[in-house]
Motif scaffolding. Sequence first.
Motif, PDB file in Angstrom:
ATOM      1  N   LYS A 369     -52.539   9.283  44.536  1.00  0.00           N
ATOM      2  CA  LYS A 369     -52.854   8.020  45.238  1.00  0.00           C
ATOM      3  C   LYS A 369     -52.441   8.130  46.697  1.00  0.00           C
ATOM      4  O   LYS A 369     -51.464   7.504  47.141  1.00  0.00           O
ATOM      5  N   LYS A 370     -53.149   8.935  47.442  1.00  0.00           N
ATOM      6  CA  LYS A 370     -52.815   9.198  48.827  1.00  0.00           C
ATOM      7  C   LYS A 370     -54.103   9.197  49.647  1.00  0.00           C
ATOM      8  O   LYS A 370     -55.162   9.553  49.128  1.00  0.00           O
ATOM      9  N   ALA A 371     -53.983   8.837  50.903  1.00  0.00           N
ATOM     10  CA  ALA A 371     -55.159   8.844  51.775  1.00  0.00           C
ATOM     11  C   ALA A 371     -55.808  10.230  51.800  1.00  0.00           C
ATOM     12  O   ALA A 371     -57.020  10.361  51.639  1.00  0.00           O
ATOM     13  N   HIS A 372     -54.985  11.261  51.967  1.00  0.00           N
ATOM     14  CA  HIS A 372     -55.548  12.616  52.093  1.00  0.00           C
ATOM     15  C   HIS A 372     -56.034  13.187  50.770  1.00  0.00           C
ATOM     16  O   HIS A 372     -56.561  14.301  50.741  1.00  0.00           O
ATOM     17  N   LEU A 373     -55.853  12.431  49.664  1.00  0.00           N
ATOM     18  CA  LEU A 373     -56.397  12.860  48.364  1.00  0.00           C
ATOM     19  C   LEU A 373     -57.448  11.875  47.847  1.00  0.00           C
ATOM     20  O   LEU A 373     -57.759  11.845  46.665  1.00  0.00           O
ATOM     21  N   THR A 374     -57.989  11.077  48.746  1.00  0.00           N
ATOM     22  CA  THR A 374     -59.026  10.104  48.402  1.00  0.00           C
ATOM     23  C   THR A 374     -60.288  10.460  49.169  1.00  0.00           C
ATOM     24  O   THR A 374     -60.190  10.830  50.346  1.00  0.00           O
ATOM     25  N   PRO A 375     -61.474  10.339  48.615  1.00  0.00           N
ATOM     26  CA  PRO A 375     -61.733  10.035  47.215  1.00  0.00           C
ATOM     27  C   PRO A 375     -61.494  11.262  46.332  1.00  0.00           C
ATOM     28  O   PRO A 375     -61.229  12.347  46.847  1.00  0.00           O
ATOM     29  N   ARG A 388     -50.563  18.217  49.563  1.00  0.00           N
ATOM     30  CA  ARG A 388     -49.406  18.749  50.268  1.00  0.00           C
ATOM     31  C   ARG A 388     -48.246  18.776  49.295  1.00  0.00           C
ATOM     32  O   ARG A 388     -48.164  17.937  48.395  1.00  0.00           O
TER      33      ARG A 388
END
Lengths: 430, 430
Positions: A369-375, A388
């Motif tokens: 649930k992270k910006a860099h793992l969305t979508p 990361r």
Amino acid sequence: MSVLIKDAVIVSQDEKRRIFKGSIYIEDGIIKEISEKGLAIEADFKISGNGKVVLPGLINTHTHIPMTLFRGYGDDMALEDWLKKRIWPAEARLDRNAVKAGTDLGLLEMILSGTTCYADMYFFEDTIAERTKKAGLRGFLGFSFLDFGTPEYKREELFSRCEDFIKRWINEKLITPVIAPHSSYTCSPETLMKCSELSKKYNLIIHTHCSETQQEIYDVKNRYGVRPLEQFERTGILSNRTLLAHCGWITKGEVKKIAKVGASVSHCPVSNMKLATGGYMPLPELIDEGANVSIGTDGAASNNTLDMFESMKFTALLHKHHRWDPCVAKAQQVLDMATIGGAKALGIDGKIGSIEEGKVADIIVVDFKKAHLTPIHDVVSHLVYAVRSSDVVATIVNGKVLMIDRNVLTLKEDEVLEFAQKEALRITSD
Amino acid sequence: MSVLIKDAVIVSQDEKRRIFKGSIYIEDGIIKEISEKGLAIEADFKISGNGKVVLPGLINTHTHIPMTLFRGYGDDMALEDWLKKRIWPAEARLDRNAVKAGTDLGLLEMILSGTTCYADMYFFEDTIAERTKKAGLRGFLGFSFLDFGTPEYKREELFSRCEDFIKRWINEKLITPVIAPHSSYTCSPETLMKCSELSKKYNLIIHTHCSETQQEIYDVKNRYGVRPLEQFERTGILSNRTLLAHCGWITKGEVKKIAKVGASVSHCPVSNMKLATGGYMPLPELIDEGANVSIGTDGAASNNTLDMFESMKFTALLHKHHRWDPCVAKAQQVLDMATIGGAKALGIDGKIGSIEEGKVADIIVVDFKKAHLTPIHDVVSHLVYAVRSSDVVATIVNGKVLMIDRNVLTLKEDEVLEFAQKEALRITSD
């Protein structure tokens, strides 16, 4: 101790590379049950899998853990300058205290970044073993051989000291002794042969540097008339228990030899690029021949981290770039190298490296649930290209929770950082 | 609004590249005072600098922000396959909602990873400008020209729409309109010439792709008889207001030309390596000739993040590796590219890119009390080789705190993630 991870996405890394939603129950260090339907079991430790991905812990197959003390101590220097002016003078001052400080620091970093097992080779390996056992990580710890002796032992006592080391640790659950002749240019044929015998006697992994630099090839060839891999072959070092770090300058014939004999390679892309050792580890050829390739960070002195997630991304991108082909070093292949490939390199792929019932629970949990793992289009893509190491929220080794929600339970973070800073300055200041 | 950062290590990136312990007082967007002795001033917002490093915010000079929706959507594929089967069909479904979702996601990721200013080129740039202004980031936003039209506008209306866009945003503090002809193979000489006139009329940056792939060189040469850079030169595109993304296939003569005219390069090592576009941006030659080189992440579709810290490490290591020389792409040079070099590329190095009294306060704070940042021998080394973007604990743009202690103050994180996931699936599902 029992642990329950509920309703997570499980990247199993099993034979079929299945990815599914499910729960995992761990008891006495073993993965007892995996269910896609949910598990109505109580456990000492519960972890919600909501928004999280569970995968086998990452396996770092080449490092020198106390060298975390040299992180950022001399970058952007020519290799010889760096060794002569920085690393060797500092290593000459190494003692048990410094090794303890550097090891704890490295262990802390690995636990926080999702590494559950590592292969080391350095000096004061007994101290490294004690610290590793205390922190709860799985360590394949290499007793180093160098013909000019080590900061710890004189040349002539190395073999008896090594045998003591082996006997002291061979029956430990988390620690496995490893024979670590440094390389074919720093160890004589006699040393290599004796290492080979020792490895056979106790059935232990041999961990060594192989063809890291062009200079090494020249030196070994000048001195012995053969290239490093051939030197390992004729001294009995090369077998299916051999872990060869780097292999940046191996030939296609050597690729076939490594595959045929069943030896493993530890690929260290970040260190190779940073030290600019040149050459290129021929990953597609090694894979095509069926050789086992794993990933190592090398020491933090030349990386400058012990971050296996970062090393996965470097692995994938280096090979695509080198071959002008985005299809080589696919995300799944790279994840394999960092998990089941690492386990195979250490001879324990029947025990760890995948999430399957009956296997030992070396497992990590990553918060997606992270910006860099969305979508989320593709979980494996994210694990290699976007996660990361700071996204790791639980690290479990042998069924024991070592870190939860970024808090390490087996080391005192503040004390480790302070002691490392102090010891680093002590052994590097004039 | 006033902000006080007390007793931190300041990596100023000023002319002398001074690094010192000190405090910074910010008022009305401006760095009013920097003191090595401590500042006895009250402020609306106080940040303790204990254990922290303060540096100019990172400047990402090449991205396509809504493409965060395509993160991990088709990796490890041949470039043409990837474009035809994944990217172009999805882009054909783009609309204002999707762009809003992708932009907010990208802004969130950039704020959390220490980027304070970015140069974009995409479609629906008005929407991107609105969202950027709202989130508080500094944006150099490129209105794209493509001879087959864009998902937003037909070919024939592009110039009048662009002029509307310019007029709407040219007097905004945070937003600067940019003219973005996509490339020399997708824009005719007429389009390029008209873009050049528009840029002169309003004194705006031109942002374009230059020599990213070998195919592009062939295509432009076949069609127009010249290489891409020469095409830019003869259509008036090339000037000291030009930002050239990639430059992986430029010649030594072109290096001299770029330096002489004062154009800037945006180097995108992660994207180039991942897409395996081959070639090699000649960084040492560009630096030797005095050309200005900055760093871009490119879109998250080919990176797969917008992480400038990661791109700094890739920059340093790629060039060392390519040249077999650890002394090229030194940490300080790479940090310069990501800060003052980026500001210069956008023509605002008098305003941002370093921490100096009188400059605008685009500043980030990094927490160095971490295992992977211990010990501290060299702060700049850590910034390039060891810091992870998750270590950023404050992001300040134009004197306004956008993020503190990993909490973004100008965007609702949960809503942004949810909306992005929904929109990403909508435009990519069949």
